[in-house]
Scaffold this motif. Structure first.
Motif, PDB file in Angstrom:
ATOM      1  N   ARG A 196       0.805  -1.166  -0.048  1.00 35.63           N
ATOM      2  CA  ARG A 196       0.042   0.010  -0.073  1.00 35.63           C
ATOM      3  C   ARG A 196       0.838   1.294  -0.100  1.00 35.63           C
ATOM      4  O   ARG A 196       0.450   2.304  -0.879  1.00 35.63           O
ATOM      5  CB  ARG A 196      -1.067  -0.022   1.179  1.00 35.63           C
ATOM      6  CG  ARG A 196      -1.806   1.062   0.929  1.00 35.63           C
ATOM      7  CD  ARG A 196      -2.762   1.269   2.366  1.00 35.63           C
ATOM      8  NE  ARG A 196      -3.497  -0.075   2.377  1.00 35.63           N
ATOM      9  CZ  ARG A 196      -4.704  -0.035   1.886  1.00 35.63           C
ATOM     10  NH1 ARG A 196      -5.302   0.897   1.110  1.00 35.63           N
ATOM     11  NH2 ARG A 196      -5.617  -1.108   2.177  1.00 35.63           N
ATOM     12  N   ARG A 197       1.982   1.357   0.713  1.00 34.45           N
ATOM     13  CA  ARG A 197       2.886   2.462   0.897  1.00 34.45           C
ATOM     14  C   ARG A 197       3.303   2.753  -0.551  1.00 34.45           C
ATOM     15  O   ARG A 197       3.741   3.815  -0.974  1.00 34.45           O
ATOM     16  CB  ARG A 197       4.009   2.141   1.936  1.00 34.45           C
ATOM     17  CG  ARG A 197       4.750   3.414   2.042  1.00 34.45           C
ATOM     18  CD  ARG A 197       5.762   3.222   3.311  1.00 34.45           C
ATOM     19  NE  ARG A 197       5.608   2.183   4.012  1.00 34.45           N
ATOM     20  CZ  ARG A 197       6.491   1.109   4.295  1.00 34.45           C
ATOM     21  NH1 ARG A 197       7.744   1.298   3.739  1.00 34.45           N
ATOM     22  NH2 ARG A 197       6.343   0.403   5.244  1.00 34.45           N
ATOM     23  N   PHE A 198       3.807   1.738  -1.365  1.00 31.21           N
ATOM     24  CA  PHE A 198       4.459   1.898  -2.582  1.00 31.21           C
ATOM     25  C   PHE A 198       3.444   2.168  -3.769  1.00 31.21           C
ATOM     26  O   PHE A 198       3.796   2.767  -4.663  1.00 31.21           O
ATOM     27  CB  PHE A 198       5.327   0.839  -2.815  1.00 31.21           C
ATOM     28  CG  PHE A 198       6.559   0.812  -2.412  1.00 31.21           C
ATOM     29  CD1 PHE A 198       7.923   1.146  -3.072  1.00 31.21           C
ATOM     30  CD2 PHE A 198       6.754   0.504  -0.843  1.00 31.21           C
ATOM     31  CE1 PHE A 198       9.039   1.394  -2.271  1.00 31.21           C
ATOM     32  CE2 PHE A 198       8.046   0.644  -0.177  1.00 31.21           C
ATOM     33  CZ  PHE A 198       9.331   1.065  -1.094  1.00 31.21           C
ATOM     34  N   TYR A 199       2.221   1.464  -3.616  1.00 28.13           N
ATOM     35  CA  TYR A 199       1.492   1.449  -4.883  1.00 28.13           C
ATOM     36  C   TYR A 199       0.123   2.030  -4.432  1.00 28.13           C
ATOM     37  O   TYR A 199      -0.857   2.374  -5.496  1.00 28.13           O
ATOM     38  CB  TYR A 199       0.957  -0.137  -5.195  1.00 28.13           C
ATOM     39  CG  TYR A 199       2.065  -0.684  -5.834  1.00 28.13           C
ATOM     40  CD1 TYR A 199       2.412  -0.517  -7.401  1.00 28.13           C
ATOM     41  CD2 TYR A 199       2.908  -1.803  -5.319  1.00 28.13           C
ATOM     42  CE1 TYR A 199       3.386  -1.229  -7.990  1.00 28.13           C
ATOM     43  CE2 TYR A 199       4.037  -2.521  -6.224  1.00 28.13           C
ATOM     44  CZ  TYR A 199       4.261  -2.296  -7.344  1.00 28.13           C
ATOM     45  OH  TYR A 199       5.086  -3.029  -7.917  1.00 28.13           O
ATOM     46  N   HIS A 200      -0.215   2.723  -3.391  1.00 28.75           N
ATOM     47  CA  HIS A 200      -1.123   3.424  -2.948  1.00 28.75           C
ATOM     48  C   HIS A 200      -2.453   2.849  -3.020  1.00 28.75           C
ATOM     49  O   HIS A 200      -3.521   3.538  -3.309  1.00 28.75           O
ATOM     50  CB  HIS A 200      -1.105   4.907  -3.660  1.00 28.75           C
ATOM     51  CG  HIS A 200       0.266   5.399  -3.531  1.00 28.75           C
ATOM     52  ND1 HIS A 200       0.634   6.140  -2.381  1.00 28.75           N
ATOM     53  CD2 HIS A 200       1.091   5.662  -4.338  1.00 28.75           C
ATOM     54  CE1 HIS A 200       1.785   6.785  -2.392  1.00 28.75           C
ATOM     55  NE2 HIS A 200       2.136   6.411  -3.714  1.00 28.75           N
ATOM     56  N   VAL A 201      -2.609   1.361  -3.055  1.00 28.68           N
ATOM     57  CA  VAL A 201      -3.721   0.733  -3.180  1.00 28.68           C
ATOM     58  C   VAL A 201      -3.515  -0.795  -2.553  1.00 28.68           C
ATOM     59  O   VAL A 201      -2.320  -0.951  -2.483  1.00 28.68           O
ATOM     60  CB  VAL A 201      -3.935   0.320  -4.741  1.00 28.68           C
ATOM     61  CG1 VAL A 201      -3.087  -0.298  -5.397  1.00 28.68           C
ATOM     62  CG2 VAL A 201      -5.562  -0.103  -4.949  1.00 28.68           C
ATOM     63  N   SER A 202      -4.725  -1.209  -2.066  1.00 28.07           N
ATOM     64  CA  SER A 202      -4.422  -2.425  -1.267  1.00 28.07           C
ATOM     65  C   SER A 202      -3.905  -3.729  -2.378  1.00 28.07           C
ATOM     66  O   SER A 202      -4.793  -3.532  -3.323  1.00 28.07           O
ATOM     67  CB  SER A 202      -5.526  -2.936  -0.661  1.00 28.07           C
ATOM     68  OG  SER A 202      -6.669  -3.171  -1.224  1.00 28.07           O
ATOM     69  N   PRO A 203      -3.446  -4.830  -1.662  1.00 30.67           N
ATOM     70  CA  PRO A 203      -3.176  -5.894  -2.799  1.00 30.67           C
ATOM     71  C   PRO A 203      -4.586  -6.526  -3.225  1.00 30.67           C
ATOM     72  O   PRO A 203      -4.710  -6.722  -4.499  1.00 30.67           O
ATOM     73  CB  PRO A 203      -2.537  -6.777  -1.849  1.00 30.67           C
ATOM     74  CG  PRO A 203      -1.671  -5.964  -0.892  1.00 30.67           C
ATOM     75  CD  PRO A 203      -2.913  -4.926  -0.581  1.00 30.67           C
TER      76      PRO A 203
END
Length: 110
Positions: free
Chosen positions: A95-102
């Motif tokens: 989430r920190r890197f992609y700004h979305v949950s897996p």
């Protein structure tokens, strides 16, 4: 310099992917190049513009993203295979890197 950069990135990426479940540390990579951790970190950053720890995380997360899109593996299974402590840690870093949950990422790419 571009060839040198790409060679270093390719070598480190190969090493990380080979040992993905245990995710080699910066210390392990530094030893591979017969350098101290500090010297390797400065060298890597001067050649690539990235810190080695950030690059290792990027490689691991790229594999997580690939697995989310191409497999039905659970987050726990993906975490184990990509060197994260557990599914919760994987979710936080992702989430920190992609700004979305897996989970949301998986839905978007399927």
């Amino acid at each position: 310099p571009q060839a040198r950069r790409q060679l270093l990135l390719d070598e480190v990426r190969t090493r990380v992917m080979r040992d993905l479940a245990t995710s080699p540390s910066v210390d392990v990579l530094a030893a591979r190049y017969d350098m101290s951790r500090s010297h390797f970190s400065h060298h890597f950053k001067s050649v690539t513009g990235l810190s080695p720890a950030r690059f290792i995380t990027d490689v691991r997360l790229q594999e997580v993203a690939r697995r989310l899109g191409q497999t039905r593996d659970t987050l726990k299974q993906i975490a184990v295979h990509t060197g994260f402590a557990d599914a919760n840690h994987l979710c936080k870093v992702f989430r920190r890197f992609y700004h979305v949950s897996p989970g949301a990422f998986r839905k978007q790419v399927r």
